[in-house]
Design an enzyme around this catalytic site. Structure first.
Site, short mmCIF file in Angstrom:
data_model
loop_
_atom_site.label_atom_id
_atom_site.label_comp_id
_atom_site.label_asym_id
_atom_site.label_seq_id
_atom_site.Cartn_x
_atom_site.Cartn_y
_atom_site.Cartn_z
N ASN A 43 9.39 0.16 -10.53
CA ASN A 43 9.80 -0.43 -9.25
C ASN A 43 11.05 -1.31 -9.41
O ASN A 43 11.91 -1.34 -8.54
CB ASN A 43 8.66 -1.26 -8.65
CG ASN A 43 7.75 -0.39 -7.80
OD1 ASN A 43 7.98 0.81 -7.66
ND2 ASN A 43 6.71 -0.97 -7.23
N LYS B 8 10.63 0.93 6.33
CA LYS B 8 11.29 2.22 6.11
C LYS B 8 10.65 3.22 7.07
O LYS B 8 9.61 2.92 7.67
CB LYS B 8 11.16 2.67 4.66
CG LYS B 8 9.75 3.02 4.22
CD LYS B 8 9.78 3.63 2.83
CE LYS B 8 8.40 4.01 2.36
NZ LYS B 8 8.36 4.60 1.04
N PHE C 171 18.14 7.24 -4.36
CA PHE C 171 18.04 5.78 -4.41
C PHE C 171 19.36 5.08 -4.62
O PHE C 171 19.42 4.00 -5.21
CB PHE C 171 17.03 5.35 -5.49
CG PHE C 171 15.74 4.95 -4.88
CD1 PHE C 171 14.81 5.90 -4.53
CD2 PHE C 171 15.47 3.63 -4.58
CE1 PHE C 171 13.62 5.54 -3.90
CE2 PHE C 171 14.30 3.26 -3.96
CZ PHE C 171 13.37 4.22 -3.62
N CYS D 41 6.01 -3.63 -1.88
CA CYS D 41 6.05 -3.48 -3.34
C CYS D 41 7.29 -4.06 -4.01
O CYS D 41 7.18 -4.95 -4.85
CB CYS D 41 5.90 -2.01 -3.71
SG CYS D 41 4.26 -1.39 -3.34
N THR E 173 -1.11 -2.97 -8.55
CA THR E 173 -0.02 -3.31 -9.46
C THR E 173 -0.30 -4.70 -10.02
O THR E 173 -0.34 -5.68 -9.28
CB THR E 173 1.31 -3.30 -8.69
OG1 THR E 173 1.47 -2.01 -8.12
CG2 THR E 173 2.48 -3.61 -9.60
N VAL F 276 -3.06 2.13 -0.57
CA VAL F 276 -3.33 2.83 -1.83
C VAL F 276 -4.77 3.33 -1.90
O VAL F 276 -5.02 4.49 -2.21
CB VAL F 276 -3.01 1.89 -3.02
CG1 VAL F 276 -3.55 2.45 -4.32
CG2 VAL F 276 -1.51 1.70 -3.13
N TYR G 274 21.49 4.77 -1.88
CA TYR G 274 21.99 4.58 -0.51
C TYR G 274 22.06 3.08 -0.21
O TYR G 274 21.05 2.39 -0.33
CB TYR G 274 21.06 5.26 0.49
CG TYR G 274 21.18 6.76 0.48
CD1 TYR G 274 21.91 7.42 1.46
CD2 TYR G 274 20.61 7.52 -0.54
CE1 TYR G 274 22.03 8.79 1.45
CE2 TYR G 274 20.76 8.91 -0.57
CZ TYR G 274 21.46 9.54 0.42
OH TYR G 274 21.61 10.90 0.40
N GLU H 232 -0.32 3.05 -9.56
CA GLU H 232 -0.10 4.05 -8.51
C GLU H 232 1.38 4.07 -8.12
O GLU H 232 1.99 3.03 -7.95
CB GLU H 232 -0.97 3.70 -7.29
CG GLU H 232 -0.85 4.66 -6.15
CD GLU H 232 -1.02 6.11 -6.60
OE1 GLU H 232 -2.05 6.44 -7.20
OE2 GLU H 232 -0.10 6.92 -6.37
N PHE H 233 1.92 5.28 -7.95
CA PHE H 233 3.35 5.41 -7.65
C PHE H 233 3.62 6.02 -6.28
O PHE H 233 4.74 6.41 -5.98
CB PHE H 233 4.04 6.25 -8.73
CG PHE H 233 4.00 5.61 -10.09
CD1 PHE H 233 4.97 4.67 -10.45
CD2 PHE H 233 3.00 5.90 -10.99
CE1 PHE H 233 4.93 4.05 -11.69
CE2 PHE H 233 2.95 5.28 -12.23
CZ PHE H 233 3.91 4.36 -12.59
P1 NAD Z 1 -3.39 -3.40 1.34
O1 NAD Z 1 -3.15 -4.82 1.64
O2 NAD Z 1 -2.96 -2.34 2.30
O3 NAD Z 1 -4.95 -3.16 1.07
C1 NAD Z 1 -5.73 -3.97 0.23
C2 NAD Z 1 -7.18 -3.89 0.73
O4 NAD Z 1 -8.02 -4.55 -0.20
C3 NAD Z 1 -7.41 -4.59 2.07
O5 NAD Z 1 -7.98 -3.67 2.99
C4 NAD Z 1 -8.37 -5.72 1.75
O6 NAD Z 1 -9.27 -6.01 2.79
C5 NAD Z 1 -9.07 -5.17 0.54
N1 NAD Z 1 -9.75 -6.16 -0.30
C6 NAD Z 1 -9.35 -7.39 -0.69
N2 NAD Z 1 -10.29 -7.98 -1.45
C7 NAD Z 1 -11.31 -7.10 -1.56
C8 NAD Z 1 -12.56 -7.13 -2.22
N3 NAD Z 1 -12.94 -8.20 -2.95
N4 NAD Z 1 -13.37 -6.06 -2.14
C9 NAD Z 1 -12.99 -4.99 -1.40
N5 NAD Z 1 -11.81 -4.91 -0.76
C10 NAD Z 1 -10.99 -5.95 -0.82
O7 NAD Z 1 -2.72 -3.16 -0.09
P2 NAD Z 1 -1.97 -1.83 -0.62
O8 NAD Z 1 -0.62 -1.74 -0.02
O9 NAD Z 1 -2.90 -0.69 -0.56
O10 NAD Z 1 -1.76 -2.25 -2.15
C11 NAD Z 1 -2.83 -2.39 -3.06
C12 NAD Z 1 -2.26 -2.52 -4.46
O11 NAD Z 1 -1.57 -1.31 -4.81
C13 NAD Z 1 -1.25 -3.64 -4.61
O12 NAD Z 1 -1.36 -4.18 -5.92
C14 NAD Z 1 0.08 -2.92 -4.49
O13 NAD Z 1 1.12 -3.59 -5.16
C15 NAD Z 1 -0.22 -1.61 -5.15
N6 NAD Z 1 0.62 -0.48 -4.70
C16 NAD Z 1 0.93 -0.37 -3.37
C17 NAD Z 1 1.70 0.70 -2.95
C18 NAD Z 1 2.08 0.87 -1.51
O14 NAD Z 1 2.96 1.68 -1.22
N7 NAD Z 1 1.47 0.14 -0.59
C19 NAD Z 1 2.13 1.67 -3.87
C20 NAD Z 1 1.76 1.54 -5.21
C21 NAD Z 1 1.01 0.44 -5.61
#
Ligand code: NAD
Length: 442
Positions: free
Chosen positions: A214, A327, A255, A266, A121, A11, A257, A154-155
């Site tokens: 979600n 996926k 959605f 997520c 999230t 994200v 399938y 974020e979506f």
């Molecule tokens: P991720 O695990 O890919 O990345 C998180 C990052 O945060 C890591 O690089 C980690 O090192 C860093 N981090 C942790 N603590 C930190 C700190 N104190 N300071 C700086 N950096 C720090 O996570 P993601 O998949 O990007 O998801 C992040 C959030 O967004 C989650 O809450 C997730 O539910 C939400 N989200 C994810 C998606 C998706 O498709 N991945 C979509 C929408 C929302």
């Protein structure tokens, strides 16, 4: 305008890069030194179509920076986005340790008014916790600085994240401050030129919107999987049923399938977290509890079919698996159904050989030497007793029957994503098992 995005994962990196694309100066911050060093050397830590080029262009244009120092990154920023992980705690609730640690750090280092927006999230009332953490840290410093909090869930979808961010269906902003609203409107204006809305609401509703979205999507999947399993025993074809119901505009064709169960970073964790919130407030979310149960069972459907086909004798059977990521178009393996399927096969003594177009490194990291890894999809099928398709990558969609015939010991295909045509597979002499349809035998 200058902003910082804290947490440089799927994200944070996508959001930061897309903001930079609009001309804003962005620093992406992470505590992972290796990740930041890599990014500063042009190494993109995740697979996301289009991301590498966009990062490169914005870095070269002097708009996109990577740093481990939040303090330096916050200088002159008008907004900071929190985009760190919120993994499930032991009881299923979202673990806010990282979000609140960042909030505290922001309070320690901010020098001027800014909007602190949470993109991670997070459960309802988290914005309040963020506000309190920042305020406490400012109090400790004995400085009186104004700031606002906002919830900006974020979506984006992994695999299509750039497009989703640049052309969002909607942007949700929860805030109780006009000043924050104005700033967020300015920031997001470039992404709304396609006419999609920015919806402002109160903070709690914004936090709830993300979980509700979600959970609704997960519900559609589990509903369809439940229907698919019934279709199979009553002799209906779920593909036809899907088309039949999807043409009703009230239902829609997205959605619905059926498959090997939902996974990823997520849906599983967000469904769990919302169930937990319901329980906390004594409003048990019965539908979501069933959604989760159906999904856990669905991950066992393909292993069940494999075991039944081989009369429960999987010892030393060679199984080729196509698709390991949760996926297509991502290397993300978090909660991937492939992991559960592989676990079940290994338990029975099968020899598993896996292939994925981009998730091989991630799969190796998680599975170690418990399975063999192939360099291409056909290597996974040498002397195989079965092919199992778990992730519907485009390169798996058309089968080269001649090659399969030559490589495989036994001609049987288990299709966890219903991508093949039963009759065609049968004509080429293969046994074919899919989801929500009767198996076909040659
Ligand atoms: P991720 O695990 O890919 O990345 C998180 C990052 O945060 C890591 O690089 C980690 O090192 C860093 N981090 C942790 N603590 C930190 C700190 N104190 N300071 C700086 N950096 C720090 O996570 P993601 O998949 O990007 O998801 C992040 C959030 O967004 C989650 O809450 C997730 O539910 C939400 N989200 C994810 C998606 C998706 O498709 N991945 C979509 C929408 C929302």
């Amino acid at each position: 305008m200058k902003i910082a995005v804290v947490g440089t994962g799927y994200v944070g990196l996508v959001s930061g890069t897309c903001f930079a694309e609009t001309g804003i100066t962005v620093t992406c911050v992470d505590i992972d030194q290796k990740k930041i060093d890599g990014l500063n050397n042009g190494i993109i830590p995740i697979y996301e179509p289009g991301l590498e080029n966009m990062v490169k262009n914005n870095v070269e244009s002097g708009r996109l920076f990577f740093s481990t120092s939040l303090e330096e990154s916050l200088v002159d920023c008008e907004a900071v986005f929190i985009a760190v992980g919120t993994p499930p705690g032991e009881d299923g609730s979202a673990d806010l340790t990282y979000v609140l640690a960042v909030a505290e750090d922001i309070g320690k280092h901010m020098q001027d008014y800014m909007v602190i927006a949470t993109k991670s999230t997070v459960p309802i009332k988290t914005a309040e916790k963020v506000r309190n953490k920042v305020a406490e840290a400012l109090q400790k410093r004995k400085v009186d600085l104004e700031f606002d909090v906002a919830s900006n869930p974020e979506f984006l979808k992994e695999g299509a994240a750039i497009n989703d961010f640049l052309k969002p269906d909607r942007i949700i902003i929860g805030t109780d401050s006009e000043r924050a609203e104005k700033l967020m409107r300015r920031l997001y204006k470039p992404f709304l030129l396609n006419g999609h809305p920015i919806i402002f609401m109160d903070i709690t509703s914004a936090e709830m919107t993300k979980y509700a979205a979600n959970s609704m999507l997960a519900t559609k999947i589990s509903f369809m999987n439940d229907i698919a399993n019934l279709c199979e025993v009553v002799g209906a074809d779920v593909n036809m049923v899907r088309k039949g119901i999807g043409s009703d505009t009230r239902i829609g064709n997205k959605f619905i399938y059926p498959g090997a169960g939902y996974g990823g970073s997520c849906f599983p964790k967000d469904v769990k977290a919302l169930i937990r919130t319901g329980d906390e407030y004594n409003r048990s979310l019965e539908i979501l509890k069933a959604v989760e149960l159906v999904n856990e069972n669905q991950k066992l459907v393909i292993p069940g079919k494999i075991k039944a086909h081989f009369n429960q004798q999987l010892k030393d059977k060679k199984i080729g698996i196509w698709g390991l990521s949760f996926k297509p178009q991502t290397d993300d393996m978090r909660e991937a159904p492939s992991l559960k399927i592989i676990e079940e096969l290994l338990k029975e003594g099968a020899v598993v050989r896996g292939y994925d177009p981009v998730a091989m490194d991630e799969a190796r990291r998680i599975l170690g030497d418990r399975i063999d890894f192939s360099n291409d999809k056909y290597e996974a099928l040498i002397d195989a007793d079965a092919l199992v398709v778990v992730t519907e990558w485009p390169e798996f969609r058309v089968l080269n029957y001649k090659v399969l015939d030559r490589l495989m010991q036994e001609k049987v295909i288990f299709d966890g994503r219903n991508i093949y045509d039963s009759e065609e597979v049968r004509e080429y002499g293969f046994a074919y098992y899919s989801i929500g349809k009767q198996p076909v035998m040659p």
